[in-house]
Write a protein that holds these residues in place. Structure first.
Motif, PDB file in Angstrom:
ATOM      1  N   ALA A 151      86.659 -39.259  17.084  1.00  0.00           N
ATOM      2  CA  ALA A 151      87.431 -38.442  16.135  1.00  0.00           C
ATOM      3  C   ALA A 151      86.661 -37.209  15.679  1.00  0.00           C
ATOM      4  O   ALA A 151      87.010 -36.599  14.675  1.00  0.00           O
ATOM      5  CB  ALA A 151      87.855 -39.282  14.937  1.00  0.00           C
ATOM      6  N   MET A 176      78.155 -33.900   8.061  1.00  0.00           N
ATOM      7  CA  MET A 176      78.250 -32.427   8.014  1.00  0.00           C
ATOM      8  C   MET A 176      78.464 -31.903   6.606  1.00  0.00           C
ATOM      9  O   MET A 176      78.041 -30.795   6.276  1.00  0.00           O
ATOM     10  CB  MET A 176      79.396 -31.937   8.908  1.00  0.00           C
ATOM     11  N   ALA A 188      82.853 -34.712  15.272  1.00  0.00           N
ATOM     12  CA  ALA A 188      81.543 -34.798  14.642  1.00  0.00           C
ATOM     13  C   ALA A 188      81.700 -35.518  13.307  1.00  0.00           C
ATOM     14  O   ALA A 188      82.771 -35.477  12.690  1.00  0.00           O
ATOM     15  CB  ALA A 188      80.988 -33.394  14.430  1.00  0.00           C
ATOM     16  N   ASP A 189      80.624 -36.175  12.868  1.00  0.00           N
ATOM     17  CA  ASP A 189      80.705 -37.004  11.663  1.00  0.00           C
ATOM     18  C   ASP A 189      80.773 -36.111  10.418  1.00  0.00           C
ATOM     19  O   ASP A 189      79.793 -35.468  10.039  1.00  0.00           O
ATOM     20  CB  ASP A 189      79.482 -37.940  11.601  1.00  0.00           C
ATOM     21  N   ILE A 190      81.954 -36.110   9.788  1.00  0.00           N
ATOM     22  CA  ILE A 190      82.187 -35.207   8.651  1.00  0.00           C
ATOM     23  C   ILE A 190      81.364 -35.643   7.439  1.00  0.00           C
ATOM     24  O   ILE A 190      80.923 -34.818   6.642  1.00  0.00           O
ATOM     25  CB  ILE A 190      83.697 -35.151   8.314  1.00  0.00           C
ATOM     26  N   GLY A 228      84.778 -32.539  18.072  1.00  0.00           N
ATOM     27  CA  GLY A 228      83.678 -32.826  18.994  1.00  0.00           C
ATOM     28  C   GLY A 228      84.040 -33.889  20.026  1.00  0.00           C
ATOM     29  O   GLY A 228      83.460 -33.907  21.115  1.00  0.00           O
ATOM     30  N   PRO A 268      85.515 -25.032  16.238  1.00  0.00           N
ATOM     31  CA  PRO A 268      84.844 -25.924  17.187  1.00  0.00           C
ATOM     32  C   PRO A 268      83.425 -25.423  17.452  1.00  0.00           C
ATOM     33  O   PRO A 268      83.214 -24.219  17.601  1.00  0.00           O
ATOM     34  CB  PRO A 268      85.715 -25.819  18.449  1.00  0.00           C
ATOM     35  N   GLY A 269      82.456 -26.352  17.493  1.00  0.00           N
ATOM     36  CA  GLY A 269      81.056 -25.919  17.616  1.00  0.00           C
ATOM     37  C   GLY A 269      80.354 -26.478  18.834  1.00  0.00           C
ATOM     38  O   GLY A 269      79.164 -26.234  19.022  1.00  0.00           O
ATOM     39  N   LYS A 314      84.198 -48.364  13.126  1.00  0.00           N
ATOM     40  CA  LYS A 314      84.674 -48.139  11.737  1.00  0.00           C
ATOM     41  C   LYS A 314      84.896 -46.664  11.462  1.00  0.00           C
ATOM     42  O   LYS A 314      85.711 -46.296  10.617  1.00  0.00           O
ATOM     43  CB  LYS A 314      83.651 -48.697  10.740  1.00  0.00           C
ATOM     44  N   GLN A 315      84.151 -45.807  12.159  1.00  0.00           N
ATOM     45  CA  GLN A 315      84.274 -44.351  11.935  1.00  0.00           C
ATOM     46  C   GLN A 315      85.051 -43.687  13.076  1.00  0.00           C
ATOM     47  O   GLN A 315      84.947 -42.484  13.275  1.00  0.00           O
ATOM     48  CB  GLN A 315      82.886 -43.713  11.832  1.00  0.00           C
ATOM     49  N   LEU A 316      85.827 -44.461  13.821  1.00  0.00           N
ATOM     50  CA  LEU A 316      86.579 -43.928  14.982  1.00  0.00           C
ATOM     51  C   LEU A 316      85.653 -43.142  15.919  1.00  0.00           C
ATOM     52  O   LEU A 316      86.003 -42.088  16.432  1.00  0.00           O
ATOM     53  CB  LEU A 316      87.753 -43.045  14.518  1.00  0.00           C
ATOM     54  N   ALA A 324      83.074 -41.404  15.296  1.00  0.00           N
ATOM     55  CA  ALA A 324      82.586 -40.091  14.842  1.00  0.00           C
ATOM     56  C   ALA A 324      81.158 -39.900  15.352  1.00  0.00           C
ATOM     57  O   ALA A 324      80.347 -40.827  15.380  1.00  0.00           O
ATOM     58  CB  ALA A 324      82.634 -40.017  13.322  1.00  0.00           C
ATOM     59  N   GLU A 346      85.673 -32.065  22.689  1.00  0.00           N
ATOM     60  CA  GLU A 346      84.647 -31.240  23.346  1.00  0.00           C
ATOM     61  C   GLU A 346      83.761 -32.079  24.270  1.00  0.00           C
ATOM     62  O   GLU A 346      83.408 -31.637  25.373  1.00  0.00           O
ATOM     63  CB  GLU A 346      83.810 -30.521  22.280  1.00  0.00           C
ATOM     64  N   LYS A 384      91.633 -47.081  20.223  1.00  0.00           N
ATOM     65  CA  LYS A 384      92.147 -46.239  19.138  1.00  0.00           C
ATOM     66  C   LYS A 384      91.545 -44.833  19.159  1.00  0.00           C
ATOM     67  O   LYS A 384      92.199 -43.859  18.795  1.00  0.00           O
ATOM     68  CB  LYS A 384      91.855 -46.905  17.783  1.00  0.00           C
ATOM     69  N   GLU A 418      89.143 -28.440  13.636  1.00  0.00           N
ATOM     70  CA  GLU A 418      88.041 -28.013  12.777  1.00  0.00           C
ATOM     71  C   GLU A 418      88.462 -27.013  11.707  1.00  0.00           C
ATOM     72  O   GLU A 418      87.897 -26.965  10.621  1.00  0.00           O
ATOM     73  CB  GLU A 418      86.912 -27.391  13.624  1.00  0.00           C
TER      74      GLU A 418
HETATM   75  N1  CAA Z   1      83.822 -38.106  10.690  1.00  0.00           N
HETATM   76  C1  CAA Z   1      83.534 -39.128   9.875  1.00  0.00           C
HETATM   77  N2  CAA Z   1      84.370 -40.152   9.636  1.00  0.00           N
HETATM   78  C2  CAA Z   1      85.546 -40.140  10.259  1.00  0.00           C
HETATM   79  C3  CAA Z   1      85.922 -39.106  11.136  1.00  0.00           C
HETATM   80  C4  CAA Z   1      84.994 -38.050  11.341  1.00  0.00           C
HETATM   81  N3  CAA Z   1      85.231 -37.038  12.190  1.00  0.00           N
HETATM   82  N4  CAA Z   1      87.166 -39.368  11.593  1.00  0.00           N
HETATM   83  C5  CAA Z   1      87.534 -40.531  11.040  1.00  0.00           C
HETATM   84  N5  CAA Z   1      86.572 -40.991  10.232  1.00  0.00           N
HETATM   85  C6  CAA Z   1      86.568 -42.210   9.424  1.00  0.00           C
HETATM   86  C7  CAA Z   1      87.478 -42.071   8.208  1.00  0.00           C
HETATM   87  O1  CAA Z   1      86.805 -41.411   7.159  1.00  0.00           O
HETATM   88  C8  CAA Z   1      87.793 -43.499   7.902  1.00  0.00           C
HETATM   89  O2  CAA Z   1      86.695 -44.061   7.221  1.00  0.00           O
HETATM   90  P1  CAA Z   1      86.954 -45.113   5.989  1.00  0.00           P
HETATM   91  O3  CAA Z   1      87.671 -46.272   6.639  1.00  0.00           O
HETATM   92  O4  CAA Z   1      85.580 -45.424   5.525  1.00  0.00           O
HETATM   93  O5  CAA Z   1      87.812 -44.397   5.023  1.00  0.00           O
HETATM   94  C9  CAA Z   1      87.858 -44.151   9.282  1.00  0.00           C
HETATM   95  O6  CAA Z   1      87.154 -43.274  10.164  1.00  0.00           O
HETATM   96  C10 CAA Z   1      89.269 -44.300   9.802  1.00  0.00           C
HETATM   97  O7  CAA Z   1      89.904 -43.025   9.704  1.00  0.00           O
HETATM   98  P2  CAA Z   1      91.331 -42.810   9.001  1.00  0.00           P
HETATM   99  O8  CAA Z   1      91.525 -43.795   7.886  1.00  0.00           O
HETATM  100  O9  CAA Z   1      91.445 -41.360   8.658  1.00  0.00           O
HETATM  101  O10 CAA Z   1      92.283 -43.217  10.211  1.00  0.00           O
HETATM  102  P3  CAA Z   1      93.750 -42.665  10.525  1.00  0.00           P
HETATM  103  O11 CAA Z   1      94.240 -43.485  11.659  1.00  0.00           O
HETATM  104  O12 CAA Z   1      94.562 -42.580   9.300  1.00  0.00           O
HETATM  105  O13 CAA Z   1      93.525 -41.147  11.032  1.00  0.00           O
HETATM  106  C11 CAA Z   1      92.462 -39.415  12.328  1.00  0.00           C
HETATM  107  C12 CAA Z   1      92.834 -40.909  12.216  1.00  0.00           C
HETATM  108  C13 CAA Z   1      93.728 -38.572  12.490  1.00  0.00           C
HETATM  109  C14 CAA Z   1      91.582 -39.283  13.561  1.00  0.00           C
HETATM  110  C15 CAA Z   1      91.697 -38.958  11.074  1.00  0.00           C
HETATM  111  O14 CAA Z   1      90.653 -39.892  10.807  1.00  0.00           O
HETATM  112  C16 CAA Z   1      91.099 -37.604  11.154  1.00  0.00           C
HETATM  113  O15 CAA Z   1      91.795 -36.605  11.016  1.00  0.00           O
HETATM  114  N6  CAA Z   1      89.748 -37.524  11.365  1.00  0.00           N
HETATM  115  C17 CAA Z   1      89.013 -36.281  11.362  1.00  0.00           C
HETATM  116  C18 CAA Z   1      89.267 -35.473  12.622  1.00  0.00           C
HETATM  117  C19 CAA Z   1      88.525 -34.156  12.570  1.00  0.00           C
HETATM  118  O16 CAA Z   1      88.692 -33.342  11.704  1.00  0.00           O
HETATM  119  N7  CAA Z   1      87.630 -33.952  13.583  1.00  0.00           N
HETATM  120  C20 CAA Z   1      86.854 -32.749  13.689  1.00  0.00           C
HETATM  121  C21 CAA Z   1      85.501 -32.943  13.062  1.00  0.00           C
HETATM  122  S1  CAA Z   1      84.545 -31.420  13.017  1.00  0.00           S
HETATM  123  C22 CAA Z   1      83.837 -31.285  14.551  1.00  0.00           C
HETATM  124  O17 CAA Z   1      84.032 -32.122  15.413  1.00  0.00           O
HETATM  125  C23 CAA Z   1      82.940 -30.088  14.746  1.00  0.00           C
HETATM  126  C24 CAA Z   1      82.554 -29.808  16.153  1.00  0.00           C
HETATM  127  O18 CAA Z   1      83.221 -29.076  16.847  1.00  0.00           O
HETATM  128  C25 CAA Z   1      81.365 -30.386  16.728  1.00  0.00           C
END
Ligand code: CAA
Length: 259
Positions: A64, A71, A66-68, A110, A140-141, A24-26, A28, A113, A60, A133
């Protein structure tokens, strides 16, 4: 051991497969998933029957990022005090057996990464890699600013980290981020075939090869070559070196004991 955020299985009695499983959270990456991933990797690494590990996600998303939603609640004092990332994301680095990332769909932040922490990446045609990020006001962390330029060079790494653009599988292969691109429906077959090939290799040589290639990213050329030479010499004390060379000269298949 039952996991809530992973599906874990063994293939062919010698390959450990770990599928990230928060659909559900791809996929995360939250603390529970990273704790479980560390535990599953450690268990396979310690299992004598296992010669190679495959880490994968869903069609899919590999992951996607780290869990935003977690965070967003953190302050500097939270992440600094608890050693966020360092505390439980480093397990992959200490795995001594080869680890293949089989990536389909999104490998972002992440997720990219974690894929890069694996020893090599096999990508499905729908894979998308990115370090977005910056759009969240962070960078990126989990090693992305260090491993990405080492994998694809400064210019492309800067482009991705600064613009947040995604790279598709073909570009990732051209740039050297992934070792091969395969059709989505063949991803696991290809990854498992590679993993079985590796698991059938003399284990100590495979572990030494991994350690030595990784040294290329952590030392200068002279130190790296010296390190390689010492491991090369050490392998002459193994049963599999004797068996591998004798079998070659006798024109028969080698029977490795992984000793
Ligand atoms: N954290 C938490 N939830 C996430 C997530 C993440 N990184 N990525 C996706 N999800 C959740 C969405 O919130 C959504 O939840 P709901 O159904 O409850 O709304 C669900 O997964 C499906 O996502 P989308 O509806 O956004 O799906 P999409 O197909 O339209 O888009 C995507 C897919 C392009 C991957 C988009 O979800 C996205 O941009 N995600 C975030 C990517 C991101 O910014 N990653 C970096 C995180 S920071 C990090 O990782 C720090 C580090 O270096 C350690």
């Amino acid at each position: 051991m039952p996991y809530e955020t992973l599906q874990v299985r063994t293939e062919a009695g010698k390959v450990g497969v770990i599928a990230l499983n928060r659909p559900k959270q791809l996929n995360a990456l939250n603390d529970q998933l990273m704790d479980e991933l560390g535990a599953a990797l450690k268990a396979f690494d310690a299992d004598d029957a296992i010669g190679c590990i495959v880490v994968t996600g869903s069609e899919k998303a590999f992951a996607a990022g780290a869990d935003i939603s977690v965070m967003t609640k953190y302050s500097f004092s939270d992440v600094f005090r608890t050693e966020y990332i360092s505390r439980n994301w480093e397990a992959l680095r200490s795995v001594r057996k080869p680890v293949i990332a089989a990536v389909a769909g999104f490998a972002l932040g992440g997720g990219c990464e974690v894929a890069m922490m694996c020893d090599f990446i096999i990508a499905a045609e729908n894979a998308k890699f990115g370090q977005p990020e910056i759009k969240l006001g962070i960078i990126p962390g989990a090693g992305g600013t260090q491993r990405l330029p080492r994998a694809i060079g400064k210019s492309k790494a800067m482009d991705m980290v600064l613009t947040s653009r995604m790279m598709d599988a073909q570009e990732a292969e051209r740039a050297g981020l992934v070792s091969r691109v395969v059709p989505l429906d063949k991803l696991m077959d290809e990854a498992l075939a590679a993993a079985i090939t590796i698991a059938d290799m003399p284990r100590l040589a495979a572990m030494a090869a991994k350690e030595s290639v990784n040294r290329a990213f952590e030392s200068g050329l002279s130190d790296g070559v010296w390190y390689e030479r010492r491991l090369f010499h050490a392998l002459f004390s193994t049963a599999d070196q004797e068996e591998g060379m004798e079998a070659f000269l006798a024109k028969r298949p080698a029977q490795f004991s992984h000793r």
